[in-house]
Design an enzyme around this catalytic site. Structure first.
Site, PDB file in Angstrom:
ATOM      1  N   THR A  35       0.826  -1.210   0.000  1.00  0.00           N
ATOM      2  CA  THR A  35       0.000   0.000   0.000  1.00  0.00           C
ATOM      3  C   THR A  35       0.861   1.261   0.000  1.00  0.00           C
ATOM      4  OG1 THR A  35      -1.446   1.261   1.476  1.00  0.00           O
ATOM      5  CG2 THR A  35      -0.079  -0.360   2.520  1.00  0.00           C
ATOM      6  N   ASP A  36       0.257   2.359  -0.441  1.00  0.00           N
ATOM      7  CA  ASP A  36       0.955   3.660  -0.367  1.00  0.00           C
ATOM      8  C   ASP A  36       1.046   4.168   1.072  1.00  0.00           C
ATOM      9  OD1 ASP A  36      -1.733   4.327   0.022  1.00  0.00           O
ATOM     10  OD2 ASP A  36      -1.793   5.892  -1.516  1.00  0.00           O
ATOM     11  N   GLU A  37       0.247   3.552   1.971  1.00  0.00           N
ATOM     12  CA  GLU A  37       0.191   4.084   3.342  1.00  0.00           C
ATOM     13  C   GLU A  37       1.513   3.905   4.087  1.00  0.00           C
ATOM     14  OE1 GLU A  37      -3.470   3.429   5.444  1.00  0.00           O
ATOM     15  OE2 GLU A  37      -4.573   3.078   3.594  1.00  0.00           O
TER      16      GLU A  37
ATOM     17  N   TYR B  39      -1.909  -0.582  10.975  1.00  0.00           N
ATOM     18  CA  TYR B  39      -2.024  -1.246   9.665  1.00  0.00           C
ATOM     19  C   TYR B  39      -0.804  -0.948   8.801  1.00  0.00           C
ATOM     20  CZ  TYR B  39      -3.307  -1.680   4.720  1.00  0.00           C
ATOM     21  OH  TYR B  39      -3.291  -1.957   3.374  1.00  0.00           O
TER      22      TYR B  39
ATOM     23  N   LYS C 210       2.239  -3.393   7.309  1.00  0.00           N
ATOM     24  CA  LYS C 210       2.495  -3.552   5.867  1.00  0.00           C
ATOM     25  C   LYS C 210       3.943  -3.147   5.568  1.00  0.00           C
ATOM     26  CE  LYS C 210       0.107  -4.655   2.961  1.00  0.00           C
ATOM     27  NZ  LYS C 210      -0.238  -6.017   2.430  1.00  0.00           N
TER      28      LYS C 210
HETATM   29  P1  NAD Z   1      -9.522  -7.454   2.210  1.00  0.00           P
HETATM   30  O1  NAD Z   1      -9.482  -7.219   3.688  1.00  0.00           O
HETATM   31  O2  NAD Z   1     -10.773  -7.170   1.456  1.00  0.00           O
HETATM   32  O3  NAD Z   1      -9.151  -8.984   1.902  1.00  0.00           O
HETATM   33  C1  NAD Z   1      -8.121  -9.662   2.554  1.00  0.00           C
HETATM   34  C2  NAD Z   1      -8.278 -11.153   2.256  1.00  0.00           C
HETATM   35  O4  NAD Z   1      -7.210 -11.843   2.911  1.00  0.00           O
HETATM   36  C3  NAD Z   1      -9.591 -11.729   2.811  1.00  0.00           C
HETATM   37  O5  NAD Z   1     -10.166 -12.585   1.851  1.00  0.00           O
HETATM   38  C4  NAD Z   1      -9.137 -12.516   4.025  1.00  0.00           C
HETATM   39  O6  NAD Z   1      -9.964 -13.643   4.301  1.00  0.00           O
HETATM   40  C5  NAD Z   1      -7.736 -12.949   3.610  1.00  0.00           C
HETATM   41  N1  NAD Z   1      -6.857 -13.219   4.753  1.00  0.00           N
HETATM   42  C6  NAD Z   1      -6.690 -12.462   5.857  1.00  0.00           C
HETATM   43  N2  NAD Z   1      -5.790 -13.041   6.681  1.00  0.00           N
HETATM   44  C7  NAD Z   1      -5.366 -14.168   6.062  1.00  0.00           C
HETATM   45  C8  NAD Z   1      -4.431 -15.181   6.395  1.00  0.00           C
HETATM   46  N3  NAD Z   1      -3.741 -15.140   7.553  1.00  0.00           N
HETATM   47  N4  NAD Z   1      -4.232 -16.192   5.527  1.00  0.00           N
HETATM   48  C9  NAD Z   1      -4.923 -16.261   4.354  1.00  0.00           C
HETATM   49  N5  NAD Z   1      -5.837 -15.335   4.009  1.00  0.00           N
HETATM   50  C10 NAD Z   1      -6.049 -14.296   4.841  1.00  0.00           C
HETATM   51  O7  NAD Z   1      -8.300  -6.626   1.640  1.00  0.00           O
HETATM   52  P2  NAD Z   1      -8.120  -5.936   0.221  1.00  0.00           P
HETATM   53  O8  NAD Z   1      -8.657  -4.559   0.288  1.00  0.00           O
HETATM   54  O9  NAD Z   1      -8.594  -6.860  -0.829  1.00  0.00           O
HETATM   55  O10 NAD Z   1      -6.541  -5.822   0.152  1.00  0.00           O
HETATM   56  C11 NAD Z   1      -5.738  -6.871  -0.413  1.00  0.00           C
HETATM   57  C12 NAD Z   1      -4.280  -6.485  -0.304  1.00  0.00           C
HETATM   58  O11 NAD Z   1      -4.054  -5.255  -0.990  1.00  0.00           O
HETATM   59  C13 NAD Z   1      -3.819  -6.236   1.144  1.00  0.00           C
HETATM   60  O12 NAD Z   1      -2.523  -6.753   1.269  1.00  0.00           O
HETATM   61  C14 NAD Z   1      -3.826  -4.721   1.288  1.00  0.00           C
HETATM   62  O13 NAD Z   1      -2.852  -4.311   2.218  1.00  0.00           O
HETATM   63  C15 NAD Z   1      -3.443  -4.310  -0.119  1.00  0.00           C
HETATM   64  N6  NAD Z   1      -3.930  -2.984  -0.538  1.00  0.00           N
HETATM   65  C16 NAD Z   1      -5.253  -2.651  -0.388  1.00  0.00           C
HETATM   66  C17 NAD Z   1      -5.695  -1.415  -0.837  1.00  0.00           C
HETATM   67  C18 NAD Z   1      -7.142  -1.022  -0.726  1.00  0.00           C
HETATM   68  O14 NAD Z   1      -7.493   0.124  -1.039  1.00  0.00           O
HETATM   69  N7  NAD Z   1      -8.051  -1.911  -0.339  1.00  0.00           N
HETATM   70  C19 NAD Z   1      -4.794  -0.522  -1.431  1.00  0.00           C
HETATM   71  C20 NAD Z   1      -3.461  -0.905  -1.572  1.00  0.00           C
HETATM   72  C21 NAD Z   1      -3.036  -2.142  -1.135  1.00  0.00           C
HETATM   73  P1  TYD Z   2     -10.791   3.864   4.248  1.00  0.00           P
HETATM   74  O1  TYD Z   2     -11.758   3.490   3.175  1.00  0.00           O
HETATM   75  O2  TYD Z   2     -10.933   3.232   5.591  1.00  0.00           O
HETATM   76  O3  TYD Z   2      -9.335   3.648   3.654  1.00  0.00           O
HETATM   77  P2  TYD Z   2      -7.876   4.106   4.271  1.00  0.00           P
HETATM   78  O4  TYD Z   2      -8.017   4.476   5.686  1.00  0.00           O
HETATM   79  O5  TYD Z   2      -7.075   2.870   4.046  1.00  0.00           O
HETATM   80  O6  TYD Z   2      -7.431   5.264   3.416  1.00  0.00           O
HETATM   81  O7  TYD Z   2     -10.874   5.422   4.448  1.00  0.00           O
HETATM   82  C1  TYD Z   2     -10.667   6.326   3.373  1.00  0.00           C
HETATM   83  C2  TYD Z   2     -10.723   7.721   3.955  1.00  0.00           C
HETATM   84  O8  TYD Z   2     -12.057   7.968   4.399  1.00  0.00           O
HETATM   85  C3  TYD Z   2      -9.827   7.889   5.169  1.00  0.00           C
HETATM   86  O9  TYD Z   2      -9.257   9.195   5.130  1.00  0.00           O
HETATM   87  C4  TYD Z   2     -10.782   7.762   6.343  1.00  0.00           C
HETATM   88  C5  TYD Z   2     -12.081   8.296   5.794  1.00  0.00           C
HETATM   89  N1  TYD Z   2     -13.322   7.690   6.361  1.00  0.00           N
HETATM   90  C6  TYD Z   2     -14.345   8.523   6.820  1.00  0.00           C
HETATM   91  O10 TYD Z   2     -14.257   9.773   6.771  1.00  0.00           O
HETATM   92  N2  TYD Z   2     -15.475   7.939   7.334  1.00  0.00           N
HETATM   93  C7  TYD Z   2     -15.611   6.575   7.414  1.00  0.00           C
HETATM   94  O11 TYD Z   2     -16.675   6.099   7.937  1.00  0.00           O
HETATM   95  C8  TYD Z   2     -14.572   5.742   6.927  1.00  0.00           C
HETATM   96  C9  TYD Z   2     -14.671   4.242   6.993  1.00  0.00           C
HETATM   97  C10 TYD Z   2     -13.432   6.352   6.396  1.00  0.00           C
END
Ligand code: NAD
Ligand code: TYD
Length: 356
Positions: free
Chosen positions: A132-134, A158, A162
């Site tokens: 992630t960019d975070e 989180y 990561k």
């Molecule tokens: P998500 O929480 O929707 O899905 C995570 C999946 O991993 C779920 O299906 C869960 O059951 C599985 N999981 C959790 N723990 C596990 C374990 N110990 N063993 C096997 N499976 C396990 O997450 P997401 O949003 O789909 O993100 C996927 C990846 O992308 C993550 O690594 C996250 O850090 C990264 N990412 C997410 C975003 C975003 O905006 N959602 C952006 C950048 C990077």
């Molecule tokens: P989120 O979707 O949780 O992603 P991340 O924290 O990984 O960026 O949140 C996106 C942005 O929205 C973040 O700045 C937090 C804000 N946010 C709210 O303002 N209200 C909410 O109920 C949630 C879940 C997030």
């Protein structure tokens, strides 16, 4: 064949579905099915021999070794993680277990597999870690967007876990020669997004006539990318990325949270106007801010664009329209994921605020 971990979650399931639109190469999908994992996301693959699902933990070394020995994948793509910042604030333990220890154990099993693989397989093999960019921390309004050379400054449990996993992945390349690649992507949105995250939470609450909770002043900036564009970036990196490199992935879509929510409301106003003629935006409320809330993220994706010729297909306008349409067309999916444990999460996270 390739091994995908976390392929029942939001991005992982989109990736699996997207993969089969481009390839018949089989996927073995290892997922623990936490609250965020949902096999319904993959129900269109029922009976499809190209996809095999295994319920299990990336931290279970023996299980992962067995899968690797039997299936002999040419690549591993690691999506498995705990991914929600607010949950990490209320309880970091699971984040440390999966994101740090789990990734380390997955790498250990990979090292065992890679070391004894024939040289032809070793040459082809890739371990792609989805990050992630975070990990880069928070930008001020005038800072340039995150480049791959930015230092890591994670601020939430989180992002800290990561960041730790990214470092371990890097170390397994430099120390053991595992051919790794890492992608650091900005905020994704799209179908199958669990409604604890901002965009699907707001769509769900808007339609249910509930409040749309904006943390703090709503001026925090995120850089939004449609999930299919993230999937195409991962396919590019796994096929053509330079081993040992990291690639930032983003859509040049910086937006303040309040503007994101207002856009969602205006799309809903058009596609499903409220009976009383008012805008969904009237449901917006400002609630207590997230502790340590990062102010701004922005991704400079020029490396992946120039080196690998990747570019996003969607703008925020086109992507959000597709996303809102998908939620309107899939009320059963929402009803299923928002029953049971989801209600407990809402009480825990928003309990002291006005009802979300
Ligand atoms: P998500 O929480 O929707 O899905 C995570 C999946 O991993 C779920 O299906 C869960 O059951 C599985 N999981 C959790 N723990 C596990 C374990 N110990 N063993 C096997 N499976 C396990 O997450 P997401 O949003 O789909 O993100 C996927 C990846 O992308 C993550 O690594 C996250 O850090 C990264 N990412 C997410 C975003 C975003 O905006 N959602 C952006 C950048 C990077
Ligand atoms: P989120 O979707 O949780 O992603 P991340 O924290 O990984 O960026 O949140 C996106 C942005 O929205 C973040 O700045 C937090 C804000 N946010 C709210 O303002 N209200 C909410 O109920 C949630 C879940 C997030």
């Amino acid at each position: 064949m390739i091994l995908v971990t976390g392929g029942a979650g939001f991005i992982g399931s989109n990736f699996v579905l997207d993969w089969f639109q481009h390839s018949d190469e089989p996927i073995i999908n290892l997922d623990k099915l936490t609250y965020a994992g949902n096999l319904q996301n993959l129900k269109s693959l029922a009976g499809d021999d190209r996809h095999r699902f295994v319920k299990g933990d990336i931290g279970d070394i023996e299980l992962v070794k067995t899968i690797l020995a039997q299936e002999r994948p040419r690549a591993i793509i690691n999506f498995a993680a705990e991914s929600h910042v607010d949950r990490s604030i209320l309880g970091p333990e699971e984040f440390i277990s999966t994101n740090i220890v789990g990734t380390y154990r997955l790498l250990e099993a990979t090292r065992w597999y890679f070391t004894q693989a024939p040289s032809a397989l070793q040459e082809q093999f890739r371990f792609l870690h989805v990050s992630t960019d975070e990990v880069y921390g928070s930008l001020s309004p005038s800072d340039p967007a995150f480049a791959e050379t930015n230092r890591y400054e994670p601020n939430s449990p989180y992002s800290a876990t990561k960041a730790a996993s990214d470092h371990i992945v890097r170390a397994y390349h430099h120390t053991y020669g595992i051919p790794v690649l890492t992608t650091n992507c900005s905020n994704n949105y799209g179908p199958y997004h669990f409604p604890e995250k901002l965009i699907p939470l707001c769509i769900h609450n808007a339609l249910a006539g509930k409040e749309l909770p904006i943390y703090g002043d709503g001026q925090q900036i995120r850089d939004w990318l449609y999930v299919k564009d993230h999937c195409s970036a991962i396919r590019c990196v796994v096929e053509r990325g330079r081993v040992g490199e990291t690639y930032n992935v983003g859509g040049w879509n910086e937006m303040a949270n309040i503007d994101v929510v207002k856009t969602v409301c205006s799309v809903l106003d058009t596609l499903k106007p409220k009976a009383d003629g008012s805008s969904y935006a009237s449901q917006i409320v400002f609630v207590k801010d997230r502790p340590g809330h990062d102010r701004r993220y922005a991704i400079d994706a020029s490396k992946i664009c120039e080196e690998l010729n990747w570019k996003p297909a969607e703008t925020f306008e086109t992507g959000i329209l597709k996303t809102v349409r998908w939620y309107l067309d899939n009320p059963d999916w929402i009803a299923n994921v928002t029953s049971g444990a989801y209600q407990n999460w809402l009480n825990l996270q928003y309990g002291n605020s006005p009802q979300p």
